[in-house]
Design an enzyme around this catalytic site. Structure first.
Site, PDB file in Angstrom:
ATOM      1  N   LYS A 181       0.812  -1.226   0.000  1.00  0.00           N
ATOM      2  CA  LYS A 181       0.000   0.000   0.000  1.00  0.00           C
ATOM      3  C   LYS A 181       0.841   1.271   0.000  1.00  0.00           C
ATOM      4  O   LYS A 181       0.369   2.347  -0.342  1.00  0.00           O
ATOM      5  CB  LYS A 181      -0.986   0.000   1.157  1.00  0.00           C
ATOM      6  CG  LYS A 181      -2.154  -0.955   0.907  1.00  0.00           C
ATOM      7  CD  LYS A 181      -3.410  -0.508   1.591  1.00  0.00           C
ATOM      8  CE  LYS A 181      -4.602  -1.335   1.178  1.00  0.00           C
ATOM      9  NZ  LYS A 181      -4.444  -2.758   1.567  1.00  0.00           N
ATOM     10  N   SER A 230       1.290  -9.932  -0.623  1.00  0.00           N
ATOM     11  CA  SER A 230       0.987  -8.504  -0.492  1.00  0.00           C
ATOM     12  C   SER A 230       1.401  -7.835   0.812  1.00  0.00           C
ATOM     13  O   SER A 230       1.577  -6.613   0.839  1.00  0.00           O
ATOM     14  CB  SER A 230      -0.506  -8.283  -0.740  1.00  0.00           C
ATOM     15  OG  SER A 230      -1.274  -9.153   0.065  1.00  0.00           O
TER      16      SER A 230
HETATM   17  C1  LIG Z   1      -5.191  -3.729   1.067  1.00  0.00           C
HETATM   18  C2  LIG Z   1      -4.616  -5.093   0.942  1.00  0.00           C
HETATM   19  C3  LIG Z   1      -5.039  -6.001  -0.057  1.00  0.00           C
HETATM   20  C4  LIG Z   1      -6.160  -5.706  -1.023  1.00  0.00           C
HETATM   21  O1  LIG Z   1      -5.945  -4.532  -1.755  1.00  0.00           O
HETATM   22  P1  LIG Z   1      -7.164  -3.764  -2.456  1.00  0.00           P
HETATM   23  O2  LIG Z   1      -6.569  -2.683  -3.234  1.00  0.00           O
HETATM   24  O3  LIG Z   1      -8.057  -3.256  -1.332  1.00  0.00           O
HETATM   25  O4  LIG Z   1      -7.914  -4.770  -3.267  1.00  0.00           O
HETATM   26  C5  LIG Z   1      -4.386  -7.228  -0.137  1.00  0.00           C
HETATM   27  N1  LIG Z   1      -3.403  -7.572   0.726  1.00  0.00           N
HETATM   28  C6  LIG Z   1      -2.975  -6.726   1.688  1.00  0.00           C
HETATM   29  C7  LIG Z   1      -1.873  -7.173   2.593  1.00  0.00           C
HETATM   30  C8  LIG Z   1      -3.560  -5.458   1.841  1.00  0.00           C
HETATM   31  O5  LIG Z   1      -3.128  -4.633   2.817  1.00  0.00           O
END
Ligand SMILES: *Cc1c(COP(=O)(O)O)cnc(C)c1O
Length: 337
Positions: A61, A318
């Protein structure tokens, strides 16, 4: 849901994603894409992991937040942001805004409810932001952020529904194809759709035949249910190991709903047990600590026995925003059958 014959990038073009990449360079980690020997053998495929867990805030993010704040400075000048930026999030987005704003010399106020534990508040403050505690729900925290925008001239940095946010996350897509130009398929966790929308737009623009697979939780999959309904719908929030994938997409969604509809080829939902097993698997075999949301791709391949034999695959790992107690819960769930 196939977008094969449309031009991808509804509101987010490849040029915008390249601009994002130039803006975030030096502020955000260009993360490695590593091949997993264990997973490649297990699934008879060529499997690569994109390690967003290595970002300084532990999740991707930071890309979107940094791009948006840097773009606003570029467009309006540093002085126009003197009142600061704000958002309402205790998780990866709140940390990203705190860190990005501090790096770019802009004040940040992160609004959270009074129920948020002190350690989470301290973690955000340590990144250089002011934390404002109001009300007893996420909604009330969000109302306070809106008030700061309307009455105190602050600028809202939304968690996903903005072209600058999605373009920032999309830089992952450029990096993936730089490192592995012949990828067949990429698995991406799906919540508000900034991640999948941005990364998918980059991937589809550069390599249209690549398959973009979204994965959500089994309950409260707001984007998936909205796509099925043909318009944004509200869902009940359910507690999950993949809590970063919870929450709605906004009934007034103006960017990511259309974007995801355009760039996502297929979609799976995964159970808590499959997420738990994938989390433990990542620690045991790859020595990578992840939160549940980060391993839903692996969970989907396992739980749905998706046939990926002979394919070149990337999984977007992520983030790592997981408390040890939550990891313990995952471990228990993964072991008791
Ligand atoms: C926010 C997030 C997501 C999903 O992202 P979006 O843009 O809301 O679809 C996936 N994995 C992690 C670790 C996140 O913080």
């Amino acid at each position: 849901m196939t977008a094969q014959d449309t031009t991808p990038g509804h509101g987010v073009s490849l040029a915008q994603i390249y601009r994002a990449r130039r803006r975030i360079e030096g502020q955000v980690c260009r993360t490695p894409l590593i091949r997993s020997q264990v997973l490649s053998e297990r699934f008879d495929a060529d499997i690569h992991l994109k390690l967003e867990t290595l970002q300084p805030t532990g999740a991707f993010k930071l890309r979107g937040a940094t791009n948006m704040i840097a773009a606003l400075i570029e467009q309006r000048g540093q002085q126009a942001l003197a009142a600061g930026v704000t958002t309402a999030s205790t998780g990866n987005h709140g940390r990203a805004v705190a860190y990005a704003a501090s790096r770019l010399g802009v004040p940040a106020v992160i609004c959270v409810s009074r129920l948020v534990p002190d350690n989470k508040v301290a973690a955000i403050e340590a990144l250089g932001a002011t934390v404002k505690r109001v009300g007893v729900s996420q909604d009330e925290a969000f109302e306070e952020a809106a008030r700061l925008v309307n009455e105190e001239g602050m600028t809202l940095i939304p968690p996903f529904d903005d072209a600058l946010i999605a373009a920032g996350q999309g830089t992952i897509g450029i990096e993936l194809l730089e490192d592995q130009p012949e990828l067949d398929r990429v698995f991406i966790g799906l919540s508000g759709g900034g991640l999948l929308g941005g990364v998918g737009a980059a991937l589809k623009s550069i390599r249209p035949q690549l398959q973009v697979t979204g994965v959500s939780l089994s309950a409260g999959a707001a984007m998936f249910e909205s796509l099925e309904a043909g318009k944004p719908v509200a869902v009940d929030e359910v507690e999950s190991l993949g809590d970063s994938l919870g929450g709605g997409i906004g009934l007034d969604n103006h960017c990511t709903f259309a974007l995801v509809r355009e760039v996502m080829d297929d979609h799976y939902q995964v159970s808590e047990k499959a997420i738990a097993e994938a989390m433990v698997n990542m620690l045991q075999h790859e020595k990578i600590l992840v939160e549940g949301a980060a391993v839903v791709g692996l969970a989907a391949i396992t739980e749905h026995a998706i046939d990926i034999r002979g394919q070149r695959i990337a999984l977007v790992i992520s983030g790592n925003g997981v408390a040890l107690e939550t990891f313990d819960r995952a471990r228990q769930l993964a072991t008791d059958l």
